[in-house]
Design a protein around this motif. Structure first.
Motif, mmCIF file in Angstrom:
data_model
loop_
_atom_site.group_PDB
_atom_site.id
_atom_site.type_symbol
_atom_site.label_atom_id
_atom_site.label_comp_id
_atom_site.label_asym_id
_atom_site.label_seq_id
_atom_site.Cartn_x
_atom_site.Cartn_y
_atom_site.Cartn_z
ATOM 1 N N THR A 8 -8.181 -3.750 8.910
ATOM 2 C CA THR A 8 -6.919 -3.762 9.650
ATOM 3 C C THR A 8 -7.189 -4.139 11.092
ATOM 4 O OG1 THR A 8 -5.986 -2.036 8.248
ATOM 5 C CG2 THR A 8 -4.953 -2.365 10.392
ATOM 6 N N TRP B 66 3.426 5.274 15.199
ATOM 7 C CA TRP B 66 3.070 3.891 14.807
ATOM 8 C C TRP B 66 4.301 2.994 14.848
ATOM 9 C CZ3 TRP B 66 4.228 0.232 11.127
ATOM 10 C CH2 TRP B 66 3.294 -0.774 10.889
ATOM 11 N N THR C 52 -0.569 -10.199 17.907
ATOM 12 C CA THR C 52 -0.203 -10.031 19.314
ATOM 13 C C THR C 52 -1.040 -8.919 19.907
ATOM 14 O OG1 THR C 52 2.065 -10.725 18.853
ATOM 15 C CG2 THR C 52 1.677 -9.546 20.922
ATOM 16 N N TYR D 138 0.801 -1.211 0.000
ATOM 17 C CA TYR D 138 0.000 0.000 0.000
ATOM 18 C C TYR D 138 0.837 1.264 0.000
ATOM 19 C CZ TYR D 138 -3.737 -3.229 1.287
ATOM 20 O OH TYR D 138 -4.638 -4.255 1.298
ATOM 21 N N ASP E 88 0.441 -13.855 22.382
ATOM 22 C CA ASP E 88 0.542 -14.282 20.981
ATOM 23 C C ASP E 88 -0.677 -15.117 20.641
ATOM 24 O OD1 ASP E 88 4.066 -14.796 21.437
ATOM 25 O OD2 ASP E 88 3.004 -13.071 20.588
ATOM 26 N N ASP F 101 -1.437 -5.363 13.454
ATOM 27 C CA ASP F 101 -0.509 -5.120 12.351
ATOM 28 C C ASP F 101 -0.927 -5.808 11.062
ATOM 29 O OD1 ASP F 101 2.172 -5.623 14.733
ATOM 30 O OD2 ASP F 101 0.963 -3.859 14.283
ATOM 31 N N LYS G 119 9.954 -12.365 25.148
ATOM 32 C CA LYS G 119 9.184 -13.467 25.693
ATOM 33 C C LYS G 119 9.519 -14.789 25.013
ATOM 34 C CE LYS G 119 6.673 -11.392 28.706
ATOM 35 N NZ LYS G 119 6.755 -11.719 30.124
ATOM 36 N N GLU H 99 -5.253 -1.677 17.155
ATOM 37 C CA GLU H 99 -5.690 -1.151 15.867
ATOM 38 C C GLU H 99 -6.812 -2.019 15.312
ATOM 39 O OE1 GLU H 99 -3.726 1.526 14.765
ATOM 40 O OE2 GLU H 99 -5.406 1.929 13.417
ATOM 41 N N ASN I 290 7.609 -9.227 22.251
ATOM 42 C CA ASN I 290 7.443 -10.591 21.760
ATOM 43 C C ASN I 290 8.764 -11.345 21.758
ATOM 44 O OD1 ASN I 290 4.757 -10.160 21.310
ATOM 45 N ND2 ASN I 290 4.975 -9.746 19.118
ATOM 46 N N THR J 254 3.734 -3.544 4.538
ATOM 47 C CA THR J 254 2.505 -4.274 4.213
ATOM 48 C C THR J 254 1.288 -3.748 4.979
ATOM 49 O OG1 THR J 254 3.082 -5.915 5.883
ATOM 50 C CG2 THR J 254 3.692 -6.406 3.617
ATOM 51 N N TYR J 255 1.485 -2.663 5.669
ATOM 52 C CA TYR J 255 0.388 -2.084 6.445
ATOM 53 C C TYR J 255 -0.547 -1.332 5.520
ATOM 54 C CZ TYR J 255 -1.934 0.972 9.869
ATOM 55 O OH TYR J 255 -2.845 1.662 10.626
ATOM 56 N N GLY J 256 -1.809 -1.542 5.647
ATOM 57 C CA GLY J 256 -2.772 -0.932 4.739
ATOM 58 C C GLY J 256 -3.339 0.386 5.223
ATOM 59 N N GLU K 291 -5.969 -4.682 25.666
ATOM 60 C CA GLU K 291 -5.844 -3.239 25.549
ATOM 61 C C GLU K 291 -6.177 -2.815 24.128
ATOM 62 O OE1 GLU K 291 -2.394 -2.803 28.973
ATOM 63 O OE2 GLU K 291 -2.024 -2.065 26.970
ATOM 64 N N LYS L 93 6.521 -4.712 8.413
ATOM 65 C CA LYS L 93 5.123 -4.508 8.808
ATOM 66 C C LYS L 93 4.598 -3.196 8.248
ATOM 67 C CE LYS L 93 5.322 -7.350 12.913
ATOM 68 N NZ LYS L 93 5.486 -7.437 14.355
ATOM 69 N N THR M 73 -3.373 -6.386 7.803
ATOM 70 C CA THR M 73 -4.371 -5.785 6.912
ATOM 71 C C THR M 73 -4.795 -6.834 5.909
ATOM 72 O OG1 THR M 73 -3.504 -3.566 7.143
ATOM 73 C CG2 THR M 73 -4.803 -4.017 5.174
ATOM 74 N N ILE M 74 -6.071 -6.978 5.756
ATOM 75 C CA ILE M 74 -6.619 -8.002 4.876
ATOM 76 C C ILE M 74 -7.495 -7.333 3.838
ATOM 77 C CG2 ILE M 74 -7.997 -10.111 4.764
ATOM 78 C CD1 ILE M 74 -7.462 -10.176 7.904
ATOM 79 N N GLY N 263 -0.891 -6.544 31.399
ATOM 80 C CA GLY N 263 -0.114 -5.695 30.508
ATOM 81 C C GLY N 263 0.871 -6.461 29.659
ATOM 82 N N GLU N 264 0.785 -7.785 29.678
ATOM 83 C CA GLU N 264 1.742 -8.578 28.935
ATOM 84 C C GLU N 264 1.177 -8.925 27.559
ATOM 85 O OE1 GLU N 264 4.496 -8.098 31.583
ATOM 86 O OE2 GLU N 264 4.832 -9.333 29.811
ATOM 87 N N PRO N 265 2.083 -9.108 26.586
ATOM 88 C CA PRO N 265 1.604 -9.459 25.244
ATOM 89 C C PRO N 265 1.125 -10.902 25.193
ATOM 90 C CG PRO N 265 3.988 -9.442 25.284
ATOM 91 C CD PRO N 265 3.553 -8.963 26.619
#
Lengths: 162, 624
Positions: free
Chosen positions: B349, A61, B253, A3, B264, B352, A75, B299, A72, A47-49, B296, A44, B354-355, B260-262
């Motif tokens: 979206t 962003w 994620t 995009y 997956d 992260d 972890k 997007e 991530n 490929t972000y739209g 939380e 990312k 987007t389809i 507050g932890e991510p």
């Protein structure tokens, strides 16, 4: 699906590769991982739209995605730890002082470190840091206060002349 | 050195290991590989009816439902915040949206001391329902005044004076379980206010559910004032529910609110309607015993075809989550404050990801997919005959041809005269077909488009390999005779010769059954025994249809004698609510042992994919 134009993408890389890298460093504390994360983040973006209203919006962003990507990785069971900066050798004196300060900063807790970096280096306000990190403004203020205090203690302990 | 200088010095020398040019190259190459390697799977295009997915049978809102109530006006009154009540991003306002498809009027009136409440109706999709009510206050002291209290995602409005309204909702079908609603306080204009009560659907949807809305009214200035009202609403109406439903099965994620932890997760499903949106996520381990443990803010929005991005975080309340412990998934629904037109969504979206959203529109049946183009041209004095193509199934063939008048010929319509008609005999070479007249399809200036048809009828024979002959006689129009007893159909006519014969081999792919449904449904057929009509129970075993013809196979359970006769009232029902009744004279019936086969030809070609059910002697059997 892509995009963003190539020209725009190059422009954004030029503007913010450092920001993304440094933000990642605040989390992962080593350059190799930070570099990997930086490239993941730009992938990312590529490929972000969604649309960005301004460069500031883009930067916010990018920082947010960087923070999430770092969390991530931290972890992950496969988190690697390569070449700590304090083991670097044969570097110029100017850079030696920078690295020294950086190594002190890296001894701070991750939240302290990230909040202080965003505030002092990126110039973000408390409100902006709260939005970027998902913390409350109260928490950000608290982290700033504690971070400053801790940094001062570390610098004094290391014999750094204020 | 102050802190700013320390950080500048520390970080200014910190540069990425990879230069910008290489970053660009690496990223674009990886994106290319990702594109080729893995596609986000889009299970269904936008045009899929959520009604079918949720097992709701489609029905149109009854005529007159909108009488006396302006849907768009009502919703714009509620949702068109001017900024005096809730601070919202003014960059977007919902375009006028037709809520009629999602709306059932109720029109219940409750009269209390000092005010009247009128429950106008309820809007519903598969994810959420929103009850709409109007308050008309007679006692000025009851007109509410609000104070806005800020919270993380917006503002609460607290009534500081006048009428305070609180509503709760009970799902009657689910052991009277309580549902925490979203109360949108009435927006008043003078003494009239409009408010809504929104709820989200349980995992098994809202269709068929009975909701009890329980209202409590208090006067902030008068502790002794208390009124209440109860309204039961059954969600038994359905318009077509348009929905964007995607199944990306992609990694995502999200940050847990609890710590507050991510987390997956796998993004299993995204569902968006004009009234609400939700995502369903899981990781095989997740299980939230507390409905209020969510994630939380993340997007979530849509990009329209014109590039506009609608951020759902600005236009909706995130409303807890719905847990499916069996599948270890959670759905995160949100109800829009505005109705959103989702007919022009280009992409969705989430986080992260987007389809892209594909929009498929139903297409007219492509005759030439099951036939061949002929493109035969024949020139006559005042016109050209263009035989365009042929399309056929096993027993029935349609031929399309145009008459193109020369510009210098006076072909224009004349008052009192019929349209131009093409006289032709279309048959197989064996002359065993059933023929129809050449029917006019359309007129475009000097081009008249016709179709003719031939059918073998009810037979085990096939058109495959045969030759269809077309004997054209004349092109004519005339003044219809006034008396039906006249031998001449036209009292006057204009005739143009068209004396040619064309042979068309059926050497192309014939259309197979588009509907081919095996069934075992009990139906009744009309049964005549010695001239007396009764009804007999039978079993519908199969229904099949091509664009040209149909066949129904029924087990009657008895063999036939000479005096026995079954016949059937057969109607095909289409998705748009229309129906096609097949006259008995157009049905061919063949009795085979203890079964009967009915078949026939559609009056004109149809798209069998539009058929949703068939009604036989009053019993409707769904085919989809």
């Amino acid at each position: 699906m892509i995009y963003i134009t190539e020209q725009e993408f190059k422009r954004i890389i030029g503007l913010f590769s450092g920001t993304v890298f440094r933000t990642a460093m605040c989390y992962v504390k080593n350059k190799s991982d930070a570099d990997d994360i930086m490239q993941d983040v730009f992938l990312k973006l590529y490929t972000y739209g969604g649309k960005f209203e301004s460069d500031n919006h883009t930067k916010a962003w990018l920082i947010r995605v960087t923070a999430n990507s770092c969390k991530n990785l931290l972890k992950s069971h496969w988190h690697r730890f390569r070449l700590p900066i304090e083991k670097a050798e044969n570097i110029p004196a100017e850079q030696a002082e920078s690295d020294y300060l950086l190594s002190v900063i890296m001894k701070l807790g991750q939240k302290n470190r990230t909040v202080l970096y965003m505030h002092y280096y990126e110039g973000c306000s408390v409100k902006e840091i709260a939005e970027l990190t998902g913390m409350t403004e109260t928490a950000v203020t608290s982290q700033l206060y504690r971070g400053r205090k801790r940094l001062k203690q570390l610098l004094l302990k290391e014999g750094y002349d204020e | 050195m102050n802190n700013k200088e320390i950080f500048n010095k520390a970080f200014s020398c910190l540069t990425p290991l990879t230069d910008n040019e290489t970053i660009f190259k690496n990223v674009t190459e990886r994106a290319e590989k990702m594109n080729n390697k893995r596609k986000i799977s889009i299970k269904k295009p936008v045009s899929v009816l959520l009604a079918a997915a949720l097992g709701i049978t489609a029905a149109t809102v009854t005529a007159g439902a909108a009488a006396g109530w302006d849907f768009n006006g009502a919703f714009s009154k509620i949702f068109d915040n001017t900024g005096s009540f809730n601070e919202r991003d003014d960059s977007f306002r919902a375009e006028p949206f037709d809520f009629e498809k999602y709306y059932k009027p109720i029109d219940s009136t409750y009269t209390f001391e000092g005010f009247t409440m009128n429950i106008k109706g309820i809007a519903c999709d598969g994810i959420a329902a929103r009850l709409i009510y109007e308050i008309i206050i007679d006692d000025p002291s009851l007109i509410p005044e609000y104070q806005l209290d800020e919270y993380e995602n917006g503002y609460y409005s607290n009534v500081t004076k006048g009428l305070s309204i609180f509503a709760s909702v009970i799902r009657k079908n689910d052991d009277n379980s309580f549902v925490t609603p979203i109360n949108t306080s009435p927006v008043f204009n003078g003494n009239t206010g409009v408010g809504t009560i929104g709820i989200t659907a349980p995992m098994d949807g809202l269709a068929g559910k009975t909701l009890e809305f329980y209202f409590m009214f208090e006067d902030v200035g008068n502790p002794n004032y208390f009124e209440k009202a109860t309204e039961e609403v059954t969600i038994d109406f359905v318009g077509e529910t348009e929905c964007i439903r995607l199944s990306p099965e992609a990694d995502i994620t999200l940050t847990r609110c609890s710590d507050g932890e991510p987390a997956d997760l796998t993004l299993h499903e995204i569902c968006i309607s004009p009234l609400s949106a939700s995502i369903t996520v899981g990781n095989g381990e997740i299980y939230y015993p507390n409905r209020h443990h969510g994630f939380e803010k993340h997007e979530f929005g849509i990009t329209l075809s014109d590039g506009t991005y609608i951020d759902f975080n600005s236009y909706s309340h995130i409303y807890g989550l719905m847990v499916n412990p069996d599948e270890k998934r959670v759905s995160l629904p949100r109800i829009f404050d505005y109705g959103i037109d989702i007919s022009n969504v280009a992409s969705v979206t989430v986080g992260d990801i987007t389809i892209p959203v594909e929009h498929s529109k139903p297409e007219a049946f492509d005759f030439q997919k099951y036939g061949k183009e002929l493109d035969l041209h024949y020139n006559f004095e005042n016109y050209q005959l263009h035989i365009k193509g042929i399309s056929a199934d096993r027993t029935t063939a349609y031929i399309l041809y145009d008459v193109i008048f020369n510009e210098n010929f006076d072909y224009a319509p004349r008052e009192g005269w019929s349209d131009w008609e093409l006289r032709a005999i279309i048959d197989t070479k064996e002359k065993d077909g059933t023929r129809t007249p050449c029917n006019l399809i359309s007129v475009n200036q000097n081009r008249y488009s016709f179709y003719g048809m031939v059918s073998l009828g009810h037979t085990e024979s096939t058109l495959e390999g045969r030759i269809i002959t077309m004997d054209f006689g004349s092109l004519y129009r005339g003044i219809p005779s006034k008396s039906q007893k006249d031998d001449n159909y036209y009292s006057n006519s204009e005739i143009l010769e068209c004396d040619i014969a064309v042979e068309i081999p059926v050497d192309f792919l014939l259309c197979e059954n588009v509907i081919d449904k095996e069934l075992s449904e009990k139906i009744s057929l009309n049964y005549y025994e010695n001239g007396t009509k009764t009804s007999k129970q039978c079993v519908l075993k199969s229904v099949s249809a091509t664009p040209f013809s149909w066949e129904i196979y029924v087990e009657t359970g008895r063999s036939f004698g000479k005096a026995d006769c079954y016949d059937a009232d057969i109607t095909f029902n289409f998705a748009d609510g229309t129906a096609l009744n097949v006259p008995r004279n157009d049905q061919h019936i063949k009795h085979i042992g203890k079964s009967s086969a009915y078949n026939g030809i559609f009056e004109e070609p149809i798209n069998p994919e539009d058929i949703v059910s068939v009604t036989i002697c009053g019993t409707t059997v769904p085919l989809k």
